[in-house]
Design an enzyme around this catalytic site. Structure first.
Site, short mmCIF file in Angstrom:
data_model
loop_
_atom_site.label_atom_id
_atom_site.label_comp_id
_atom_site.label_asym_id
_atom_site.label_seq_id
_atom_site.Cartn_x
_atom_site.Cartn_y
_atom_site.Cartn_z
N GLU A 1 -10.00 6.36 -2.34
CA GLU A 1 -10.28 6.71 -0.94
C GLU A 1 -9.56 5.76 0.02
O GLU A 1 -9.11 6.16 1.08
CB GLU A 1 -11.79 6.73 -0.67
N GLU B 1 -2.84 13.27 -1.27
CA GLU B 1 -3.29 12.91 -2.62
C GLU B 1 -2.26 12.02 -3.32
O GLU B 1 -2.63 11.21 -4.18
CB GLU B 1 -3.57 14.19 -3.41
ZN ZN Z 1 -8.30 12.34 -2.94
#
Ligand code: ZN
Length: 500
Positions: free
Chosen positions: A265, A294
């Site tokens: 995160e 991502e």
């Molecule tokens: Zn993620």
């Protein structure tokens, strides 16, 4: 440039409404008591409606046309030209959606969250199935409203990964699968080669929290512009470049869970915090796509966080924090342990080797459910048989199978492939960072994460949404998305760990 200023000033109201909704969404998943669910659904529906109406108004269309005329002939790389391009893209997407549908989706998905949490707790798929079917039905309506040329999934995928087509994903996945499945089998034959028992001992949660905070702070996450809280499903959200929130969850008997989810995160948050301040409160702020987002979280979590240099720096502190559990475990044994491969049941706990198989499963099921090739009644069985086929394991319960995570209840259909695209991109970007700055691994071993962060800031973060994903990747690496770098990385790292 006056028309650009007018457009920005007008859109700031829509952005502020969306950010207010994001604050309520953050609260919903961190501190809101269960009794608040119904009222919160209404509040979010109202804010979503107002934001949508403001954004799709005739005034936006008029100001956008003025801005388009004003930037005509300017460099496509300029802030102004990029802003107009992004607003046009989002405006066209949003104006195709009827306000009533946007509202219905917001209300249904907010309500569904509570239904899913309860169904998962009670391992009761039947209690969730009608809600799931309604969500897929709403998503089908959404896709029809947005329009598509080939597969219905294209329309949903494009919201998260602009420009990406279902057929392209299927092609990359096919290539990846042909190399990955045999490699996974090779590793599965050697699972006993890595001892990870020490990771499953009791680890005091407050000590885990303190260590995790220290790690994300050293990586460069700025706590004066963010904070970390606990959530069932960890996520990152932001209300500004200067207010980016992260969440995590602690498992008292499994050390890696909170640790690596915090680093993951933080990777998302570093991207958001790294946007150029000139983008603040404009539509160019934020990540360009979920796949690129991502790529940042996976890069920090896996390529950095599960590397030897990272632990050369952090392992002494970890051993000092947990002397009983790790005092007698060597750095090399710990490094191998945190990279252990298993027949994992859930993507968030999956290792780097098997991770993409969870995504292929979901990608195939979403397409089948949307296209009516699979019924909602049969979905749990389909889930389980794919798990058997790809990973050689059948989930013992639906709680660990089809009910395992939050995505479908949130209406996030078409979202899952971005996890795999990000994983592939993370290795492509890393390879280029090392080619440009070969000292990065040594710097990391010294606890200096700034050289890597600076490279990411300069090449990716600062741009926000200025370049589309494919253009960004080509500018940064000189080539488009591909899976071969990732397979090379896997073979090298895990070939050594598992002595293949
Ligand atoms: Zn993620």
């Amino acid at each position: 440039m006056e028309p650009i200023e007018k457009l920005n000033a007008h859109l700031a109201d829509a952005l502020n409404l969306m950010r207010a909704a994001a604050v309520l969404g953050w609260d919903q998943q961190t501190y809101m008591p269960p009794g608040g669910a119904d009222a919160r659904a209404e509040q979010l529906a109202t804010l979503s409606k107002l934001a949508h109406e403001h954004f799709v108004s005739d005034e936006t269309g008029r100001l956008l046309e003025d801005a388009e005329r004003a930037v005509d002939g300017t460099s496509p790389d300029s802030f102004e030209a990029a802003l107009v391009r992004v607003v046009r893209h989002d405006y066209d997407l949003e104006t195709k959606l009827p306000t009533a549908l946007v509202e219905a989706i917001a209300r249904e998905t907010t309500r569904a969250h509570g239904v899913w949490v309860k169904a998962r707790e009670q391992n009761d798929y039947a209690a969730f199935a009608p809600t799931l079917e309604r969500i897929f039905d709403l998503m089908r309506q959404k896709a029809e409203a947005l329009g598509y040329e080939d597969r219905i999934y294209d329309a949903l995928l494009d919201q998260f990964e602009p420009g990406m087509k279902t057929a392209q994903v299927a092609e990359v996945f096919d290539g990846l699968r042909s190399e990955l499945v045999p490699f996974v089998q090779q590793v599965f034959a050697r699972l006993d080669a890595v001892d990870h028992a020490m990771l499953h001992l009791p680890y005091d949660v407050s000590k885990q929290a303190a260590f995790g905070l220290e790690v994300v702070k050293q990586l460069g996450y700025d706590f004066s512009r963010g904070r970390q809280d606990i959530a069932v499903h960890p996520f990152t959200t932001n209300f500004s470049i200067n207010d980016v929130r992260i969440t995590t969850r602690y498992l008292p008997n499994f050390l890696p869970s909170a640790l690596f989810s915090s680093v993951h995160e933080a990777g998302h948050a570093l991207y958001e915090q790294g946007g150029d301040q000139s983008l603040e409160n404009t539509m160019l702020a934020g990540g360009v796509s979920l796949g690129v987002h991502e790529s940042q979280s996976r890069l920090w979590e896996n390529i950095v966080g599960r590397s030897k240099p990272f632990w050369q720096h952090f392992y002494p502190l970890l051993q000092k924090t947990f002397p009983e559990q790790l005092g007698n475990v060597s750095l090399d044994a710990f490094y191998r342990a945190i990279n252990f491969v298993s027949r994992s049941l859930i993507r968030v706990e999956a290792d780097e080797v098997t991770y993409n198989l969870h995504i292929m499963l979901r990608f195939e099921m979403e397409n089948d459910l949307l296209e009516g090739k699979l019924s909602f009644k049969d979905a749990p069985d389909a889930w389980n048989s794919k798990m058997e086929q790809y990973l050689g394991i059948t989930p013992p319960t639906d709680r660990e199978g089809i009910l395992q995570d939050v995505h479908w209840s949130s209406g996030l259909i078409g979202y899952f492939p971005t996890y795999a695209l990000g994983t592939l991109l993370s290795v492509q970007y890393w390879d280029k960072a090392l080619a440009d700055v070969p000292s990065i691994p040594d710097d990391i071993a010294q606890g200096n994460f700034a050289t890597l962060l600076e490279w990411l800031r300069a090449n990716i973060h600062q741009h926000g949404r200025k370049y589309w994903p494919d253009e960004l990747t080509r500018r940064v690496t000189g080539e488009p998305l591909q899976y071969r770098s990732f397979m090379r990385y896997l073979r090298s790292k895990y070939g050594e760990i598992y002595e293949l």
